[in-house]
Design a protein around this motif. Structure first.
Motif, PDB file in Angstrom:
ATOM      1  N   VAL A  48      24.079 -37.961  52.880  1.00 14.39           N
ATOM      2  CA  VAL A  48      25.328 -37.289  53.000  1.00 14.39           C
ATOM      3  C   VAL A  48      24.835 -35.808  53.589  1.00 14.39           C
ATOM      4  O   VAL A  48      26.092 -36.013  54.257  1.00 14.39           O
ATOM      5  N   LYS A  49      24.344 -35.288  53.269  1.00 14.72           N
ATOM      6  CA  LYS A  49      24.430 -34.179  53.638  1.00 14.72           C
ATOM      7  C   LYS A  49      24.271 -34.312  55.611  1.00 14.72           C
ATOM      8  O   LYS A  49      24.771 -33.655  56.122  1.00 14.72           O
ATOM      9  N   GLU A  50      23.775 -35.685  55.673  1.00 13.41           N
ATOM     10  CA  GLU A  50      23.638 -35.756  57.529  1.00 13.41           C
ATOM     11  C   GLU A  50      25.544 -35.617  57.426  1.00 13.41           C
ATOM     12  O   GLU A  50      25.966 -35.239  58.959  1.00 13.41           O
ATOM     13  N   VAL A  51      26.421 -36.978  57.419  1.00 20.04           N
ATOM     14  CA  VAL A  51      27.518 -36.891  57.373  1.00 20.04           C
ATOM     15  C   VAL A  51      28.648 -35.766  57.192  1.00 20.04           C
ATOM     16  O   VAL A  51      29.483 -35.848  57.832  1.00 20.04           O
ATOM     17  N   LEU A  52      28.349 -34.897  55.702  1.00 21.59           N
ATOM     18  CA  LEU A  52      28.814 -33.634  55.843  1.00 21.59           C
ATOM     19  C   LEU A  52      29.044 -31.909  56.902  1.00 21.59           C
ATOM     20  O   LEU A  52      29.802 -32.064  57.283  1.00 21.59           O
ATOM     21  N   ASP A  53      28.010 -32.438  57.354  1.00 18.35           N
ATOM     22  CA  ASP A  53      27.428 -31.974  58.306  1.00 18.35           C
ATOM     23  C   ASP A  53      27.550 -31.819  60.027  1.00 18.35           C
ATOM     24  O   ASP A  53      28.102 -31.005  60.435  1.00 18.35           O
ATOM     25  N   ALA A  54      28.428 -33.012  59.854  1.00 10.08           N
ATOM     26  CA  ALA A  54      28.920 -33.762  60.687  1.00 10.08           C
ATOM     27  C   ALA A  54      30.294 -33.053  61.044  1.00 10.08           C
ATOM     28  O   ALA A  54      30.973 -32.413  62.128  1.00 10.08           O
ATOM     29  N   ALA A  55      30.766 -33.372  59.515  1.00 11.68           N
ATOM     30  CA  ALA A  55      32.394 -33.156  59.661  1.00 11.68           C
ATOM     31  C   ALA A  55      32.061 -31.589  59.074  1.00 11.68           C
ATOM     32  O   ALA A  55      33.606 -31.407  59.940  1.00 11.68           O
ATOM     33  N   ILE A  56      31.731 -31.130  59.147  1.00  8.79           N
ATOM     34  CA  ILE A  56      31.017 -29.710  59.381  1.00  8.79           C
ATOM     35  C   ILE A  56      32.377 -29.290  60.682  1.00  8.79           C
ATOM     36  O   ILE A  56      32.351 -28.083  61.263  1.00  8.79           O
TER      37      ILE A  56
END
Length: 183
Positions: free
Chosen positions: A21-29
């Motif tokens: 989840v952190k990886e996906v959100l960091d990429a989206a940010i």
């Protein structure tokens, strides 16, 4: 994009999938306009020392399993985007389905951030501080299972001189800190 409106919220994630989840959100940010509304994604972890094949192994373990902390300004479609991220169940919020996500109180944020900072400092030295006269149990090597008393501590080399009784006679053993545990 008002920076001062950002507050900390908690996303409930599938247990064990917090890092994804952190990886996906960091990429989206970084790559989408979501970065204008979400500034930080955090998973507080702690270091756990275990023995494996006679060697001390350091593993990281989540402090809050199943939770991902985000600093965000929840306006417009941001709630929808975050809620529909892969492996995210929902926000942590009140009991009713219609209640809005609740931001963390300032004291909770400080405790969470303080705990995360505190865990980054090496506590290995404090964890293995032994004293003369202390009773310990040998947990690795040919004398595994024997109990004894510490006679000498060499903190620089992380070695201990432990007196154990073998066949009723006191015998000194030179062991590493990682080979013994407190009783």
């Amino acid at each position: 994009m008002a920076e001062n409106n950002k507050e900390w919220y908690v996303l409930r994630a599938i247990s064990g999938k917090e890092a994804k989840v952190k990886e996906v959100l960091d990429a989206a940010i970084k790559n989408t306009p979501l970065g204008d509304y979400v500034s930080q994604v955090l998973i507080p972890t702690e270091k756990v020392y275990t023995m494996r094949n006679g060697k001390k192994v350091v593993k990281e373990r989540n402090l809050y399993s199943g939770y991902v902390f985000i600093e965000a300004n929840l306006t417009g479609e941001v709630i929808y985007e975050l809620r529909n991220t892969t492996n995210v169940i929902d926000f942590l919020r009140g009991r009713s389905k219609t209640s809005k996500p609740e931001p963390l109180r300032e004291s909770e944020v400080m405790r969470m951030l303080g705990a995360a900072d505190e865990l980054r400092t090496p506590q290995d030295e404090l964890a293995n501080e032994y004293f003369e006269g202390e009773s310990v149990k040998v947990n690795f090597g040919p004398f595994s299972g024997f109990t004894g008393v510490i006679r000498e501590v060499n903190a620089d080399r992380k070695k201990l001189k432990v007196e154990v009784k073998i066949f009723g006679r006191p015998t000194d053993l030179e062991l590493e800190n990682s080979q013994v545990e407190r009783i």
